[in-house]
Design an enzyme around this catalytic site. Structure first.
Site, PDB file in Angstrom:
ATOM      1  CG  ASP A  58       9.092  -3.135   4.879  1.00 29.62           C
ATOM      2  OD1 ASP A  58       8.019  -2.754   5.375  1.00 29.62           O
ATOM      3  OD2 ASP A  58      10.104  -2.413   4.823  1.00 29.62           O
ATOM      4  CB  SER A 102       8.883  -0.173   7.424  1.00 31.78           C
ATOM      5  OG  SER A 102      10.056  -0.117   6.645  1.00 31.78           O
TER       6      SER A 102
END
Length: 343
Positions: free
Chosen positions: A195, A44
């Site tokens: 993610d 991320s």
């Protein structure tokens, strides 16, 4: 006599705009002539920091990497201000963010997310343009680049996919930063990704397996513990997300701790087991500061907050190096049992 140079791998946790803390840590480390970053991993926001860092190191060394990181975070703030009115309001009234959040919750109750992740595509496109501007993928694939490992989560299987120097791309970084309730999934070679924080936050084993270095520095930004149990719907949802983003790291480090203390002393060294035996783990964090911040601020890159976190990261890195730098290359400086063991 010149000081020996310590080869250090860094693993960077994700956490939205709070990744500015990691930017500060990297900024300080790049200024240290006796520390050489050999490999980097991230998920991320950690993946974005990692990619900008690796690109800068490959293009022009430490100075270039530091300049690119500063420019990236400044551009992220600028793009956020251009995307809509919320960030300019938060910057104009920096002490009113908590009141704004409470007002939003009171008016809209639990309707705090878009009705469809497709509504997040414009923000995703903004991030795409930033990645294209600040990450040179050809440089990352060159012999001068550090090893890089970026995680994304396969939306169908739940497994972690690790992108490396040779297959890292804009889409891979977008996938690593794709919160599924906010953004549409990123498709790569027929697979949809979310993610990377859900499956490897940050990737550790690829560093152990593929990097020749034995010192691994974790930069963590998601609080492991909280002083109080949340009771509001929003607070509970934020804590559940936080727990999910921490669990992969906690489980992996507990496993490493058990292996190093109970299993590896009993087996011959060599190969991966030898790498695990030699592995020395370090950590930089500011639990008190980050635990005290509203989780909603992860989505708003307010410049005042980014600079505050950047300074905190530099300060934490400086404090870590002053207290524990002499142990680099010798022993681990974080007690995994105390930090990540069962409570």
């Amino acid at each position: 006599m010149p000081q020996p140079v310590h080869k250090l791998d860094v693993a960077l946790q994700g956490g939205g705009a709070h990744g500015a803390f990691t930017w500060g840590v990297l900024d300080f480390l790049l200024e240290q002539p006796d520390i050489d970053i050999g490999a980097v991993s991230g998920a991320s926001a950690g993946a974005l920091n990692a990619a900008v860092l690796a690109s800068g190191l490959a293009q022009g060394g430490r100075e270039m990497a530091g300049k690119k990181l500063w420019a990236f975070w400044k551009a992220l703030n600028r793009s956020g201000r251009e995307a809509g009115p919320l960030l300019p309001m938060a910057e104009a009234f920096p002490f009113a963010f908590e009141a704004m959040s409470e007002w939003w919750g009171a008016v809209f109750k639990d309707i705090s997310l878009p009705t469809s992740p497709q509504m997040g595509r414009p923000a995703q496109d903004i991030l795409r343009r930033l990645i294209e501007e600040f990450v040179d993928f050809e440089a990352i694939r060159s012999a001068d680049a550090p090893l890089i490992f970026v995680s994304a989560t396969n939306a169908r299987t739940g497994g972690a996919h690790i992108f490396r120097n040779d297959d890292l791309s804009v889409d891979a970084l977008l996938a690593s930063a794709c919160l599924p309730l906010l953004f549409p999934p990123v498709s790569i070679n027929g697979a949809d990704y979310w993610d990377g924080g859900y499956s490897a936050n940050p990737p550790i084993m690829p560093l152990v397996q593929d990097s020749p270095n034995d010192d691994l520095l974790l930069v963590t930004i998601n609080p492991i513990t909280r002083d109080a149990t949340p009771h509001t719907t929003t607070g509970i949802a934020n804590r559940i997300t936080e727990l999910g983003f921490n669990q992969t790291l906690v489980k992996e480090l507990r496993g490493l701790d058990l292996m190093q203390k109970a299993v590896l002393p009993l087996v011959p060294s060599g190969g991966l087991l030898g790498s695990l035996q030699r592995l020395r783990i370090h950590e930089i964090h500011d639990q008190a500061l980050l635990a005290g911040m509203d989780p909603d601020t992860k989505m708003l890159p307010v410049w005042r907050m980014l600079i505050t976190l950047h300074c905190a990261g530099r300060r934490s890195a400086k404090d870590w190096l002053r207290k524990r730098g002499r142990k680099l290359g010798k022993v681990s400086t974080v007690d995994l049992t105390d930090r990540y063991g069962p409570s």
